[in-house]
Design a protein around this motif. Structure first.
Motif, mmCIF file in Angstrom:
data_model
loop_
_atom_site.group_PDB
_atom_site.id
_atom_site.type_symbol
_atom_site.label_atom_id
_atom_site.label_comp_id
_atom_site.label_asym_id
_atom_site.label_seq_id
_atom_site.Cartn_x
_atom_site.Cartn_y
_atom_site.Cartn_z
ATOM 1 N N LYS A 111 0.781 -1.225 -0.033
ATOM 2 C CA LYS A 111 -0.152 -0.125 0.082
ATOM 3 C C LYS A 111 0.955 1.181 0.113
ATOM 4 C CE LYS A 111 -3.937 -2.086 2.416
ATOM 5 N NZ LYS A 111 -4.925 -1.798 3.564
ATOM 6 N N LEU A 112 0.406 2.402 -0.444
ATOM 7 C CA LEU A 112 0.780 3.696 -0.611
ATOM 8 C C LEU A 112 0.835 4.343 0.908
ATOM 9 C CD1 LEU A 112 2.460 5.388 -2.505
ATOM 10 C CD2 LEU A 112 0.142 6.850 -2.613
ATOM 11 N N SER A 113 2.222 4.730 1.322
ATOM 12 C CA SER A 113 2.336 5.133 2.680
ATOM 13 C C SER A 113 1.808 6.681 2.689
ATOM 14 C CB SER A 113 3.566 5.243 3.177
ATOM 15 O OG SER A 113 3.792 5.867 4.428
ATOM 16 N N ASN A 114 1.130 7.188 3.757
ATOM 17 C CA ASN A 114 0.690 8.557 3.773
ATOM 18 C C ASN A 114 2.031 9.467 4.417
ATOM 19 O OD1 ASN A 114 0.571 7.899 6.421
ATOM 20 N ND2 ASN A 114 -1.483 8.587 6.859
ATOM 21 N N ASN A 115 3.141 8.867 4.409
ATOM 22 C CA ASN A 115 4.443 9.332 5.166
ATOM 23 C C ASN A 115 5.484 9.410 4.188
ATOM 24 O OD1 ASN A 115 5.312 10.714 7.141
ATOM 25 N ND2 ASN A 115 6.175 8.880 8.143
#
Length: 286
Positions: free
Chosen positions: A254-258
């Protein structure tokens, strides 16, 4: 206080100081030293007290006889005589004259101090532009000039590859982590800085910020990554690189929000320029 030794007490022939003319307060050559007549300074300062009383009070400020001042005799009729017919006077060093002027705390004192400072500047400037007086001095001056030119050329030859390497870095399309950017700036840019200090500087300049962690993140001891302000992303000085992670439950990526904030080549050049400017400003007198 700068020490200036006047040497042994003067002979009668040495007692008369040769004044330079056309000066606000005569600056004198006395026993090979630059000095000022205390009476001349007293007259300019327009002191209301008796001269001898004032002089003794000034000596009590911590000045040393034969280093800062020396008594001389000034005849009243143009010749050196004995038996009470000579006025008392003292030759004082230029440093002492400046301090005495400052002690008065008057406008005249301020003018005198500024004048003595200017006298020192002119003397230094004159010493720097003195022409050689002998053939040997001329040869030495020429040799010094040649050596200075050779050192300059060697420095240019040394710096040219570094300048070229720096230009290549700044024109590249890639990006660097804060730690790597700090290392490059220190090695190639001529400014010593570490990764943590670079981050603090960029936050201080308003280039980036550290988002506040959520309660859950704080409980787990997690700290959010530095984020770039949109203005710096638009200016192409900073960029953000997306990060992915693997979901422990589903196993999918998944794509990190960080995301990771990185420094561009353009950003490197601007950071170095600003750090150099700050360093130069810190060296200027306040």
């Amino acid at each position: 206080m700068t020490t200036q030794t006047f040497g042994m007490p003067p002979t009668p022939e040495e007692s008369l100081m040769q004044h330079r003319t056309g000066e606000l307060i005569p600056v004198t050559d006395y026993q090979g030293k630059t000095a000022v007549s205390l009476r001349d300074l007293y007259a300019f300062l327009e002191v209301s007290r008796d001269f001898t009383t004032w002089a003794r009070q000034m000596f009590d400020y911590g000045f040393t006889e034969h280093e800062d001042y020396l008594e001389i005799l000034l005849p009243q009729n143009g010749e050196q005589v004995h038996g009470g017919h000579n006025k008392r006077n003292w030759a004082v060093s230029l440093d002492m004259a400046k301090e005495l002027s400052m002690i008065q705390r008057t406008e005249k004192g301020k003018q005198a101090r500024q004048y003595f400072i200017e006298v020192e500047k002119q003397a230094r400037a004159a010493a720097e532009i003195q022409l050689p007086k002998t053939y040997a001095q001329a040869l030495r001056a020429h040799a010094d000039e040649v050596e200075a030119h050779e050192r300059t050329q060697a420095l240019v030859a040394f710096l040219e590859p570094k300048a070229s390497a720096w230009d290549d870095l700044c024109s590249s399309t890639g990006s660097l982590s804060f730690r790597d950017a700090a290392k490059v700036i220190s090695e190639e840019g001529g400014i010593t800085i570490g990764g943590d200090r670079l981050i603090k500087k960029l936050i201080e300049w308003g280039w980036c910020f550290r988002p506040t962690s959520t309660s859950e993140e704080k409980a787990k001891g997690k700290v959010r990554s530095i984020r770039a302000y949109q203005t710096q992303i638009d200016a192409e000085t900073l960029t953000e690189k997306a990060k992915t992670y693997t979901d422990q439950k589903t196993g999918e990526k998944k794509l990190s929000n960080n995301p990771q904030t990185r420094v561009t080549g353009k950003g490197l050049d601007r950071i170095r320029a600003r750090l150099r400017k700050e360093k130069a400003s810190a060296l200027l007198p306040s």
